[in-house]
Write a protein that holds these residues in place. Structure first.
Motif, PDB file in Angstrom:
ATOM      1  N   VAL A 293      83.079  26.792 -12.363  1.00 42.70           N
ATOM      2  CA  VAL A 293      83.762  27.777 -11.662  1.00 42.70           C
ATOM      3  C   VAL A 293      82.907  28.327 -10.595  1.00 42.70           C
ATOM      4  CG1 VAL A 293      84.805  30.085 -11.612  1.00 42.70           C
ATOM      5  CG2 VAL A 293      85.533  28.351 -13.240  1.00 42.70           C
ATOM      6  N   TYR A 294      81.555  28.880 -11.045  1.00 39.23           N
ATOM      7  CA  TYR A 294      80.536  29.501 -10.400  1.00 39.23           C
ATOM      8  C   TYR A 294      80.174  28.614  -9.097  1.00 39.23           C
ATOM      9  CZ  TYR A 294      76.136  31.843  -8.952  1.00 39.23           C
ATOM     10  OH  TYR A 294      75.256  32.308  -8.383  1.00 39.23           O
ATOM     11  N   THR A 295      80.014  27.496  -9.313  1.00 44.78           N
ATOM     12  CA  THR A 295      79.368  26.367  -8.250  1.00 44.78           C
ATOM     13  C   THR A 295      80.652  26.266  -7.244  1.00 44.78           C
ATOM     14  OG1 THR A 295      78.174  25.149 -10.032  1.00 44.78           O
ATOM     15  CG2 THR A 295      78.609  24.184  -7.906  1.00 44.78           C
ATOM     16  N   THR A 296      81.661  26.076  -7.574  1.00 45.25           N
ATOM     17  CA  THR A 296      82.976  26.104  -6.656  1.00 45.25           C
ATOM     18  C   THR A 296      82.985  27.183  -5.734  1.00 45.25           C
ATOM     19  OG1 THR A 296      83.995  24.552  -8.222  1.00 45.25           O
ATOM     20  CG2 THR A 296      85.289  25.328  -6.511  1.00 45.25           C
ATOM     21  N   ARG A 297      82.819  28.072  -6.437  1.00 44.94           N
ATOM     22  CA  ARG A 297      82.958  29.590  -5.687  1.00 44.94           C
ATOM     23  C   ARG A 297      81.910  29.622  -4.574  1.00 44.94           C
ATOM     24  NH1 ARG A 297      82.056  35.238  -8.482  1.00 44.94           N
ATOM     25  NH2 ARG A 297      80.125  34.371  -8.422  1.00 44.94           N
ATOM     26  N   GLU A 298      80.406  29.334  -5.064  1.00 47.50           N
ATOM     27  CA  GLU A 298      79.427  29.466  -4.040  1.00 47.50           C
ATOM     28  C   GLU A 298      79.544  28.354  -2.853  1.00 47.50           C
ATOM     29  OE1 GLU A 298      77.217  31.933  -3.818  1.00 47.50           O
ATOM     30  OE2 GLU A 298      78.272  32.924  -5.470  1.00 47.50           O
ATOM     31  N   GLY A 299      79.938  27.293  -3.303  1.00 44.20           N
ATOM     32  CA  GLY A 299      80.095  26.159  -2.546  1.00 44.20           C
ATOM     33  C   GLY A 299      81.101  26.480  -1.544  1.00 44.20           C
ATOM     34  N   ALA A 300      82.249  26.954  -1.911  1.00 39.62           N
ATOM     35  CA  ALA A 300      83.275  27.355  -0.885  1.00 39.62           C
ATOM     36  C   ALA A 300      82.799  28.331   0.009  1.00 39.62           C
ATOM     37  CB  ALA A 300      84.633  27.604  -1.789  1.00 39.62           C
ATOM     38  N   ARG A 301      82.120  29.447  -0.669  1.00 43.44           N
ATOM     39  CA  ARG A 301      81.582  30.387   0.154  1.00 43.44           C
ATOM     40  C   ARG A 301      80.821  29.857   1.446  1.00 43.44           C
ATOM     41  NH1 ARG A 301      79.035  35.346  -2.629  1.00 43.44           N
ATOM     42  NH2 ARG A 301      81.057  35.198  -3.599  1.00 43.44           N
ATOM     43  N   VAL A 302      79.920  28.930   0.872  1.00 50.13           N
ATOM     44  CA  VAL A 302      78.743  28.304   2.016  1.00 50.13           C
ATOM     45  C   VAL A 302      79.642  27.569   3.162  1.00 50.13           C
ATOM     46  CG1 VAL A 302      77.152  26.763   2.472  1.00 50.13           C
ATOM     47  CG2 VAL A 302      76.937  28.404   0.453  1.00 50.13           C
ATOM     48  N   ILE A 303      80.662  26.848   2.565  1.00 49.36           N
ATOM     49  CA  ILE A 303      81.494  25.975   3.554  1.00 49.36           C
ATOM     50  C   ILE A 303      82.200  26.883   4.507  1.00 49.36           C
ATOM     51  CG2 ILE A 303      83.277  24.406   3.704  1.00 49.36           C
ATOM     52  CD1 ILE A 303      82.319  23.005   0.978  1.00 49.36           C
ATOM     53  N   TRP A 304      82.947  27.859   3.915  1.00 48.12           N
ATOM     54  CA  TRP A 304      83.599  28.858   4.729  1.00 48.12           C
ATOM     55  C   TRP A 304      82.794  29.587   5.713  1.00 48.12           C
ATOM     56  CZ3 TRP A 304      88.458  29.273   5.816  1.00 48.12           C
ATOM     57  CH2 TRP A 304      88.892  30.161   6.554  1.00 48.12           C
ATOM     58  N   SER A 305      81.418  30.010   5.372  1.00 52.45           N
ATOM     59  CA  SER A 305      80.631  30.653   6.251  1.00 52.45           C
ATOM     60  C   SER A 305      80.516  29.677   7.250  1.00 52.45           C
ATOM     61  CB  SER A 305      79.407  31.068   5.763  1.00 52.45           C
ATOM     62  OG  SER A 305      78.658  30.030   5.103  1.00 52.45           O
TER      63      SER A 305
END
Length: 626
Positions: A293-305
């Motif tokens: 869950v943590y990895t998916t959230r941070e990855g999504a944040r990086v991709i979205w930025s």
């Protein structure tokens, strides 16, 4: 022959001596044989005395040289002597011929005079006939005039007679119509009386019928009510038993389900706690789930930025007609543009939204909007613009309406946002221009407070980052663009860098509104803040979660009062007038009855005018201190 001639001469002499009325005996006698002598006297002209009449008594002659009748004999003697000389002369024949010729000449003269007299007589006759003709013509004209007057008089008499006859016919017709109307009214009154009697009888019959029907319905309803009450009572008892049985069954089902669930959970926990391998697997699964869950959230944040940096709206943009992302809000933007455009054009009536400007400035902006639209249609380079003037005069609103009327997207940024970026300002400006070029319709980039980072580069307080940002903007606007219209707004156009001023093609001054513009602005914001206050767009849940505002009642605020306020607000900008009407709205909401009258309106206007004068004095004092 000589004797005859001599006798003729003698007769002439005698006639000259005795026939002249004014001849005297002692007068001189002259005779010229070549002069025209008068004709011989007619013996019948003088009456002769009858022979038997006695001779008249001659008067006494006191003059010895003359006779008693005044005759001078010496003249006769001289004539006789002259006759003798002529008779004895050798030229007697010539004298006779000369006298004959004189007589012929005299006859010719008399004939000529007779002919002349006849010509004069003919001319007189002609003149007489002409006068007679003129008189006859005048008489004919007079008779014609008399006839025409008589005809007109007869025509007028006939017309008057016909008019009188028409009046009589009209009066007779009016009497007939009046009589017919009276007869029709009498017939109508009789018909109405008959109908009223019939209607009264019918109503009486219907009332009796209704009474019978009501009684029948009442009896039937009482019977049906008694039957329904009995059935309801029976059904209530049956339903009550069914509900009790259903509740008991549901309670037993839930109790058994809860017991089964706790038994399974308790058995599972007991198995995990008693079995070490199952305990390790459970702890590892929970840990792996948290890490995923943590990895998916941070990855999504990086991709979205990253996506936001590539496709999103630059951070310098504060407002834009384009969405934050290319796909966001397409339908809502189109619908909003259609409805807002229709509302603005219908509200203001000038097709320029809520912007109230000087008529000449408004015509120029409309001309620029048309020229910009045609420039986009012909793929020609756009022209950059500079809007300058006091704050609150509508520069930003005019730029927005200019973009809307020219069919372009618009983006708004503030020059004050560039300085805090520091070294990132150059990158952000390049991102801004790259994003603006992606607009398919073309984009109007409006930079408010442009003098904040586009001032002169030789200023001492200008940082290196600001100078670099200015150079970056100058680099991106060096050539005429077919995608971007640059519109700068400033209160101090003299502070702009010379290179920035060189990029400007159109300069528009936005002065403070005049009295007519202030009147229109007051009416606009009166409608917006007062008349339409409390009106919300209908929403699905707005009636449940939003408190309904109280409607403001306007009394006595006429156009004359608004014109008086427009005259008092000399020197106000459009923003100050909007704040004034907001203050009026607050004053109305602060009253008990929520009513705007002339006294309250005038009081708020006077207060805001005094406040404006106080701020103006403070600003002048600060300028003097500097």
């Amino acid at each position: 022959m000589a004797t005859n001639w001599a006798s003729g001469v003698l007769a002439a002499i005698v006639h000259a001596a005795f026939g002249a009325e004014h001849s005297y005996a002692d007068g001189s006698f002259k005779f010229s044989p070549f002069s025209s002598s008068p004709s011989a006297p007619d013996p019948a002209a003088e009456p002769t005395k009858p022979p038997d009449q006695p001779a008249e008594r001659r008067p006494r002659n006191d003059n010895p040289r003359t006779t008693s009748s005044g005759f001078d004999p010496e003249a006769l003697e001289r004539g006789a002597k002259a006759l003798k000389e002529i008779t004895s002369s050798s030229h007697a024949k010539k004298v006779f011929e000369v006298m004959k010729k004189q007589e012929e000449t005299r006859q010719q003269e008399l004939n000529a005079k007779a002919a002349e007299f006849k010509a004069l007589q003919a001319q007189a006759e002609t003149e007489k006939q002409k006068v007679v003709y003129d008189e006859q013509k005048k008489l004919a004209q007079t008779q014609a005039q008399i006839k025409s007057q008589m005809a007109r008089y007869e025509d007028e008499l006939a017309r008057k007679r016909m008019q009188a006859e028409n009046e009589q016919h009209r009066a007779r017709n009016q009497e007939l119509v009046k009589m017919q109307e009276e007869s029709a009214m009498r017939q109508e009154a009789a018909r109405r009386a008959t109908e009223e009697q019939i209607q009264a009888q019918r109503r009486q019959t219907e009332r009796e019928k209704a009474e019978i029907e009501r009684e029948t319905i009442r009896v039937r309803a009482m019977a049906e009510a008694e039957g329904r009450a009995h059935e309801a009572k029976l059904a209530e008892e049956v339903n009550k038993r069914m509900l009790v049985e259903r509740a008991n069954a549901e309670r037993e089902k839930w109790v058994s389900a809860i017991n089964t669930t706790f038994e399974h959970v308790g058995g599972g926990l007991h198995a995990i706690l008693t079995d070490q391998n199952k305990l390790v697997v459970a702890v590892g699964g929970v840990t792996a789930l948290a890490a995923g869950v943590y990895t998916t959230r941070e990855g999504a944040r990086v991709i979205w930025s990253y996506v936001d940096r590539i496709l999103g709206q630059p951070s310098l943009i504060r407002e834009s007609s384009r969405g934050k992302y290319p796909w966001s809000g397409l339908f809502s933007r189109g619908l909003r543009s259609i409805t807002s455009g229709a509302n603005r054009s219908s509200q203001n009536g000038n097709g320029f939204g809520d912007v109230i400007l000087n008529p000449s400035l408004q015509r120029r902006i409309q001309h620029l909007a048309t020229a910009t639209a045609n420039t986009k249609a012909h793929q020609a380079p756009f022209r950059n613009m500079l809007f300058y003037g006091p704050p609150g005069t509508g520069k930003t609103m005019a730029a927005r309406e200019l973009a809307r009327k020219s069919g372009l997207d618009y983006a708004l940024m503030t020059g004050g946002d560039v300085a805090p970026l520091g070294s990132q300002a150059v990158t952000k400006i390049h991102q801004l221009f790259d994003w603006a070029k992606k607009s398919n319709r073309g984009l109007l980039l409006f930079i408010d407070e442009a003098d904040a980072f586009l001032c002169e580069r030789n200023k001492t307080y200008m940082s290196e980052a600001q100078r670099s940002a200015l150079n970056a903007l100058l680099f991106r606007t060096g050539d005429q663009s077919k995608d971007i219209v640059l519109a700068l707004a400033t209160n101090r156009p003299g502070d702009l860098d010379s290179a920035v001023a060189d990029r400007i093609d159109e300069v528009l001054e936005f002065p403070l509104p005049g009295e007519e513009e202030r009147f229109k602005l007051l009416k606009l914001y009166l409608r917006k803040y007062i008349a339409e206050a409390g009106e919300r767009e209908p929403g699905l849940f707005s009636q449940f979660f939003k408190k309904q505002q109280k409607k403001i009642e306007i009394k006595g605020v006429t156009d004359d009062l608004i014109k008086e306020a427009a005259a008092k607000t000399e020197g106000f900008s459009g923003r100050e007038i909007a704040k004034l009407m907001a203050s009026v709205q607050a004053a109305v909401y602060g009253s008990e009855d929520c009513v705007l009258d002339a006294t309250l309106f005038r009081e708020v206007v006077d207060y805001k005018v005094a406040e404006h004068q106080q701020r103006k004095k403070l600003a002048e004092g600060q300028d003097a201190a500097k």
